[in-house]
Design an enzyme around this catalytic site. Structure first.
Site, PDB file in Angstrom:
ATOM      1  N   HIS A 280     -26.744 -53.523 -21.984  1.00  0.00           N
ATOM      2  CA  HIS A 280     -26.856 -54.911 -21.511  1.00  0.00           C
ATOM      3  C   HIS A 280     -25.476 -55.542 -21.417  1.00  0.00           C
ATOM      4  CE1 HIS A 280     -26.438 -56.981 -25.459  1.00  0.00           C
ATOM      5  NE2 HIS A 280     -27.088 -55.954 -25.953  1.00  0.00           N
ATOM      6  N   ASP A 292     -21.365 -54.963 -28.777  1.00  0.00           N
ATOM      7  CA  ASP A 292     -22.716 -55.372 -28.379  1.00  0.00           C
ATOM      8  C   ASP A 292     -22.646 -56.207 -27.119  1.00  0.00           C
ATOM      9  OD1 ASP A 292     -25.396 -55.884 -28.304  1.00  0.00           O
ATOM     10  OD2 ASP A 292     -25.421 -57.210 -30.039  1.00  0.00           O
ATOM     11  N   GLU A 326     -30.140 -59.721 -22.406  1.00  0.00           N
ATOM     12  CA  GLU A 326     -30.866 -59.085 -23.516  1.00  0.00           C
ATOM     13  C   GLU A 326     -30.879 -59.985 -24.740  1.00  0.00           C
ATOM     14  OE1 GLU A 326     -31.500 -56.862 -27.200  1.00  0.00           O
ATOM     15  OE2 GLU A 326     -29.650 -57.842 -26.624  1.00  0.00           O
ATOM     16  N   GLU A 327     -29.736 -60.638 -25.004  1.00  0.00           N
ATOM     17  CA  GLU A 327     -29.583 -61.293 -26.308  1.00  0.00           C
ATOM     18  C   GLU A 327     -30.513 -62.469 -26.534  1.00  0.00           C
ATOM     19  OE1 GLU A 327     -28.198 -60.026 -28.650  1.00  0.00           O
ATOM     20  OE2 GLU A 327     -26.450 -58.860 -28.038  1.00  0.00           O
ATOM     21  N   ASP A 354     -27.221 -49.113 -26.984  1.00  0.00           N
ATOM     22  CA  ASP A 354     -27.007 -50.456 -27.531  1.00  0.00           C
ATOM     23  C   ASP A 354     -26.924 -50.404 -29.059  1.00  0.00           C
ATOM     24  OD1 ASP A 354     -26.691 -53.164 -27.787  1.00  0.00           O
ATOM     25  OD2 ASP A 354     -28.792 -53.655 -27.441  1.00  0.00           O
ATOM     26  N   HIS A 424     -22.668 -59.629 -32.978  1.00  0.00           N
ATOM     27  CA  HIS A 424     -23.040 -61.048 -33.068  1.00  0.00           C
ATOM     28  C   HIS A 424     -22.030 -61.866 -33.859  1.00  0.00           C
ATOM     29  CE1 HIS A 424     -27.624 -60.060 -32.386  1.00  0.00           C
ATOM     30  NE2 HIS A 424     -26.822 -59.409 -31.547  1.00  0.00           N
TER      31      HIS A 424
HETATM   32 ZN   LIG Z   1     -27.212 -55.474 -27.970  1.00  0.00          ZN
END
Ligand SMILES: [Zn+2]
Length: 460
Positions: A280, A292, A326-327, A354, A424
């Site tokens: 993603h 990520d 995606e997030e 991922d 994140h």
């Molecule tokens: Zn991810």
């Protein structure tokens, strides 16, 4: 003896490196994969002989920065990816439009206002509502589980509830981030804090999406670092009354235009049969989304670039997809399923990367036992880079909707690294990624994808 000790430790480390890829005993390569040995060796050699993928990942993060859905950064990065894929010589390069949620964090802060004024590091949770301009204030209530919240239900009203739940696995711990705000909100809390869903870092808060329960009161929610959760727990255990103030400007704007990016190498015999790989392209709005999931995007894209560079055109089509959103919405994966609904029965396999692009150990696989046996055979071609372990479930958030709809065999790249420490957070930057690990990840994906797309019989 004390002088020898560091040497002995170094020797032990040396003898164990590289660590065994899995507890599965090494298998000899079966006869049927022998014809793919040469192509595999070329793909691996080309991948590890250059740092093209790492340079590309660094460029992505350095130039566009964070790529949250709805941001101009994400859309500019999408345009760049289309151009760069085209320059790589990939075929049928195009975007597939997707409407995405547009959440913006704004300014935010959390402070202890009593017994003494002290600011804390924090990150608002994605999709959270904001606070009034002056913030919300409340006395702290710390719980370690939903059961403790329930037991304290008469004391929740007007409080700021901290879920101080130690990280075990992502799946187990993430539900406090996702569901905690609605559960505490239903009992009258004014705001929620969650201990960051990840192992202890260096006072690094982790954002991530919350999911408000349908029809429930929505209260603002933020993550605090592991260290601060522990500290608030200690203060609470001592019976020190702690008063907190949370300010968040977070809000939603109308849905924004975004897109999935698609590039292909068309199959030479069975172009309508497709092997899909990807990651993603959106990220959280802190850090640069290099782990990520910029890394997963670049590694899967690199697999196609390698095939193209080496003139390897497999029997079936290989397609890379960089999914959007995606997030904090999952709209890219849903849009892919809806747009390709009629074509899904021709999807031979879907792979998502991922989990980071650290030292690759192999793949997760979900499908039939016959399919698993095939994939394990192919993985023997990756024993030289220790990426030959085939684990139990494979899949990903973006391939999920398609995989579930059409029962498509699903895979994910498995790696050994600190994914949940980094993702994140503001620390999700490219320097955490070793160029050789990324090259090996791309090589492993390239070999697995190439053989599945090339072998005479379809993966079942
Ligand atoms: Zn991810």
């Amino acid at each position: 003896m004390p002088i020898l000790r560091p040497f002995a430790v170094a020797l032990l480390v040396f003898l164990q490196y590289p660590p065994p890829a899995a507890d599965v005993p090494k298998r000899a390569a079966p006869q049927w994969v022998a014809p793919y040995r040469e192509a595999s060796a070329r793909l691996i050699g080309e991948a590890v002989g250059s740092d093209v993928a790492w340079q590309r990942l660094a460029y992505l993060g350095d130039t566009f920065g964070a790529r949250l859905s709805g941001s101009p950064n994400l859309e500019a990065a999408i345009k760049w990816a289309v151009d760069a894929m085209t320059r790589d010589g990939l075929e049928n390069v195009h975007v597939e439009p997707v409407k995405v949620p547009h959440w913006v964090r704004g300014r935010e802060s959390l402070e202890i206002v009593g017994p003494f004024l002290q600011p804390l590091v924090m990150l608002g949770l994605g999709n959270s509502v904001g606070t009034p301009p002056d913030g919300v204030e409340g006395d702290l209530l710390v719980v370690r589980s939903f059961e403790q919240l329930e037991a304290a239900r008469d004391h929740v009203k007007g409080r700021i509830v901290l879920f101080n739940v130690p990280f075990t696995t992502y799946g187990e711990t993430v539900r406090f981030r996702a569901e905690g705000p609605s559960r505490a909100g239903a009992l009258g809390a004014v705001a929620v804090l969650v201990r960051s869903v990840g192992p202890a870092g260096l006072r690094t808060p982790h954002t991530g999406a919350l999911v408000y329960a349908e029809g429930q009161r929505q209260i603002p929610a933020a993550a605090v670092a592991v260290e601060d959760a522990a500290r608030l727990q200690r203060m609470s255990d001592r019976g020190t009354p702690v008063r907190l103030r949370l300010k968040m400007e977070a809000r939603f704007f109308p849905d924004a235009d975004s897109a999935n990016v698609v590039g292909e190498i068309r199959g030479r015999d069975l172009p309508e049969e497709v092997v899909v790989i990807g990651g993603h392209f959106d990220s959280w709005d802190v850090g640069t989304g290099s782990t990520d999931d910029g890394g997963g995007c670049i590694a899967t894209w690199e697999a196609l670039r390698l095939m193209k560079k080496l003139n390897l055109r497999p029997r079936r089509t290989v397609r890379v997809v960089l999914w959007t959103n995606e997030e904090n919405g999952g709209r890219g994966g849903q849009a892919y399923r809806d747009r390709h609904l009629g074509e899904l029965p021709n999807h031979v396999m879907m792979l998502e990367s991922d989990s980071g692009v650290f030292r690759p150990t192999g793949f997760g696989f979900s499908g039939t036992e016959a399919g698993r046996a095939r994939v394990r055979d192919i993985a023997t071609l990756l024993s030289g880079i220790h990426a030959d372990a085939i684990g139990p479930g494979g899949g990903g958030a973006d391939i999920g909707p398609s995989v579930q709809h059409a029962g498509i065999p699903a895979m994910s790249l498995e790696v050994d690294g600190n994914y949940f420490l980094i993702h994140h957070t503001p620390a999700d930057t490219v320097d955490k990624i070793d160029p050789l690990d990324l090259a090996r990840s791309a090589a492993a994906i390239a070999v697995m994808t190439y053989v599945i797309a090339e072998m005479p019989d379809r993966l079942r």
